[in-house]
Design an enzyme around this catalytic site. Structure first.
Site, PDB file in Angstrom:
ATOM      1  N   HIS A  59       0.838  -1.211   0.000  1.00  0.00           N
ATOM      2  CA  HIS A  59       0.000   0.000   0.000  1.00  0.00           C
ATOM      3  C   HIS A  59       0.866   1.252   0.000  1.00  0.00           C
ATOM      4  O   HIS A  59       1.945   1.277   0.594  1.00  0.00           O
ATOM      5  CB  HIS A  59      -1.012  -0.008   1.157  1.00  0.00           C
ATOM      6  CG  HIS A  59      -0.461   0.132   2.540  1.00  0.00           C
ATOM      7  ND1 HIS A  59      -0.275   1.345   3.161  1.00  0.00           N
ATOM      8  CD2 HIS A  59      -0.081  -0.785   3.468  1.00  0.00           C
ATOM      9  CE1 HIS A  59       0.181   1.166   4.384  1.00  0.00           C
ATOM     10  NE2 HIS A  59       0.324  -0.130   4.597  1.00  0.00           N
ATOM     11  N   ASP A 161       5.849   2.397   6.842  1.00  0.00           N
ATOM     12  CA  ASP A 161       4.588   1.684   6.653  1.00  0.00           C
ATOM     13  C   ASP A 161       3.798   2.466   5.623  1.00  0.00           C
ATOM     14  O   ASP A 161       3.202   3.481   5.980  1.00  0.00           O
ATOM     15  CB  ASP A 161       3.844   1.592   7.988  1.00  0.00           C
ATOM     16  CG  ASP A 161       2.449   1.009   7.869  1.00  0.00           C
ATOM     17  OD1 ASP A 161       2.132   0.440   6.819  1.00  0.00           O
ATOM     18  OD2 ASP A 161       1.679   1.135   8.847  1.00  0.00           O
ATOM     19  N   GLU A 191      -5.210   1.705   2.481  1.00  0.00           N
ATOM     20  CA  GLU A 191      -5.035   0.528   3.347  1.00  0.00           C
ATOM     21  C   GLU A 191      -5.306   0.892   4.789  1.00  0.00           C
ATOM     22  O   GLU A 191      -5.944   0.142   5.540  1.00  0.00           O
ATOM     23  CB  GLU A 191      -3.610  -0.028   3.204  1.00  0.00           C
ATOM     24  CG  GLU A 191      -3.396  -1.384   3.895  1.00  0.00           C
ATOM     25  CD  GLU A 191      -2.928  -1.298   5.356  1.00  0.00           C
ATOM     26  OE1 GLU A 191      -2.826  -2.354   5.994  1.00  0.00           O
ATOM     27  OE2 GLU A 191      -2.677  -0.184   5.864  1.00  0.00           O
ATOM     28  N   GLU A 192      -4.824   2.051   5.194  1.00  0.00           N
ATOM     29  CA  GLU A 192      -4.920   2.453   6.602  1.00  0.00           C
ATOM     30  C   GLU A 192      -6.356   2.740   7.022  1.00  0.00           C
ATOM     31  O   GLU A 192      -6.640   2.897   8.203  1.00  0.00           O
ATOM     32  CB  GLU A 192      -4.026   3.665   6.881  1.00  0.00           C
ATOM     33  CG  GLU A 192      -2.531   3.452   6.595  1.00  0.00           C
ATOM     34  CD  GLU A 192      -1.840   2.487   7.566  1.00  0.00           C
ATOM     35  OE1 GLU A 192      -2.511   1.989   8.491  1.00  0.00           O
ATOM     36  OE2 GLU A 192      -0.643   2.219   7.374  1.00  0.00           O
ATOM     37  N   ASP A 214       4.096  -5.738   3.533  1.00  0.00           N
ATOM     38  CA  ASP A 214       3.820  -4.635   4.463  1.00  0.00           C
ATOM     39  C   ASP A 214       4.784  -4.753   5.650  1.00  0.00           C
ATOM     40  O   ASP A 214       5.592  -5.680   5.709  1.00  0.00           O
ATOM     41  CB  ASP A 214       2.355  -4.735   4.934  1.00  0.00           C
ATOM     42  CG  ASP A 214       1.781  -3.395   5.382  1.00  0.00           C
ATOM     43  OD1 ASP A 214       2.555  -2.493   5.767  1.00  0.00           O
ATOM     44  OD2 ASP A 214       0.549  -3.254   5.365  1.00  0.00           O
ATOM     45  N   HIS A 300       3.413   3.316  12.983  1.00  0.00           N
ATOM     46  CA  HIS A 300       2.439   4.414  13.057  1.00  0.00           C
ATOM     47  C   HIS A 300       2.951   5.569  13.914  1.00  0.00           C
ATOM     48  O   HIS A 300       2.160   6.289  14.530  1.00  0.00           O
ATOM     49  CB  HIS A 300       1.062   3.925  13.555  1.00  0.00           C
ATOM     50  CG  HIS A 300       0.343   3.098  12.520  1.00  0.00           C
ATOM     51  ND1 HIS A 300      -0.906   2.582  12.693  1.00  0.00           N
ATOM     52  CD2 HIS A 300       0.729   2.705  11.282  1.00  0.00           C
ATOM     53  CE1 HIS A 300      -1.269   1.907  11.615  1.00  0.00           C
ATOM     54  NE2 HIS A 300      -0.280   1.960  10.742  1.00  0.00           N
TER      55      HIS A 300
HETATM   56 CO    CO Z   1      -0.151   0.904   8.839  1.00  0.00          CO
HETATM   57 ZN    ZN Z   2       0.939  -0.966   6.448  1.00  0.00          ZN
END
Ligand code: CO
Ligand code: ZN
Length: 327
Positions: A59, A161, A191-192, A214, A300
């Site tokens: 992603h 990420d 994706e998030e 990922d 994150h």
């Molecule tokens: Co993420």
């Molecule tokens: Zn991710």
């Protein structure tokens, strides 16, 4: 690693992936791939072959925030774009798409006891509502500000990420030898927000097999989940996460490929978090899906940490998987 640095620096939260898509599309074209886009904005690079349809996905969006309104004192109120750890937001820097910087503040000093997004605000240094609105409009998005650096074997940045995954795909696309597989490299959106872009991309392709690339958590810091993955331990072959129970054939094939080629690898079971593999698996009449993950600490946050050697292991594994004769 210049390319990885460039990918992490782009401001592209979920649903606002235009800038990152342009960079990846240019790179894919430079590598000789034809690219197209679906309606949700995922970028798809296709290399046709007579064998099985194999979808490799990463992603390209990142977590962020969205401005919901400016109050009378000039502070920006906001909502989450993706899974933000609210307790950790206090005093962090964010950067809006137009370059405006802000600091996240909390109304309540004891914020950590009662983490609610409604008690947080972004201070952009505006003296009142009108001054704030001149810089940030309702609906504008921002991402964390977190400078990229390399130190020894580790790389630290915001948005690893999943720009680390995007980087891995681009390297595989460039370094791969002959392959009979019908290959689709998908750079998915949103994706998030719940693995959204990969779902429509997979529906458009209907692959025989899919591998989501990922980041995943590690279990090797003083305070961390109990988990059998460590930074520097090699490519993590996914068995299960919140969103998917991986196809056993995909797991075993990836393990065999890693063993045969002497590629460092480990086994991933992620208790808290999902991946695109989850929605890809549930598309159409179902897709045999698995995952290859980059071990990462502080996911994150503006300072996500990955290992350079793990990235190389993931590239070797996925490259061999693309060249493998899937049946
Ligand atoms: Co993420
Ligand atoms: Zn991710």
């Amino acid at each position: 690693m210049e390319l990885l640095k460039k990918l992490t620096e782009v401001n592209a939260p979920s649903g606002r992936e235009d800038d990152i898509r342009d960079i990846i599309a240019a790179e894919a074209k430079r590598l000789g791939y034809e690219v197209y886009e679906d309606a949700l904005g995922s970028l798809i690079a296709h290399r046709s072959g007579n064998g099985k349809k194999l979808m490799i996905d990463a992603h390209m969006d990142e977590i962020g925030i969205i401005a919901t309104y400016a109050d009378d004192k000039g502070y920006i109120r906001f909502g989450a774009v993706g899974g933000l750890e609210l307790k950790e937001l206090h005093k962090r820097r964010v950067r809006f798409s137009n370059g405006t910087m802000g600091i996240i503040g909390a109304e309540d000093e004891k914020f950590e006891k009662k983490a609610e997004i409604s008690s947080l605000y972004i201070d952009i240094g505006a003296k009142d509502k009108a001054a704030a609105e001149a810089l940030v409009k309702t609906g504008d998005t921002a991402v964390f500000d977190g400078r990229y650096y390399e130190q020894g074997d580790v790389i630290v940045s915001k948005a690893l990420d999943d720009r680390a995954g995007c980087y891995i795909l681009l390297r595989v696309m460039g370094e791969m030898d002959k392959s009979d597989n019908d290959l689709y490299f998908v750079f998915s959106t949103q994706e998030e927000l719940g693995l959204r872009g990969a779902r429509t991309a997979a529906f458009g392709i209907m692959p025989d097999y899919a591998i989501a690339v990922d980041v995943t958590d590690t279990g090797d810091t003083p305070s961390c989940p109990v988990m059998d993955v460590r930074l520097g331990g090699g490519a993590a072959i996914k068995v299960m996460d919140d969103s998917v129970m991986c196809d056993i054939n995909v797991i075993n094939t990836l393990r065999e490929i890693a063993e045969k080629n002497g590629i460092p690898h480990q086994t991933e079971i992620l208790a808290d978090g999902g991946t695109d593999a989850g929605t890809i698996a549930m598309t159409g009449g179902g897709v045999r899906a698995g995952g290859v993950s980059v071990p990462a600490r502080y996911i994150h946050s503006p300072s996500e940490m990955v290992s350079r050697s793990d990235i190389e292991s993931c590239i070797r594994l996925l490259r061999a998987a693309c060249e493998f004769n899937w049946s």
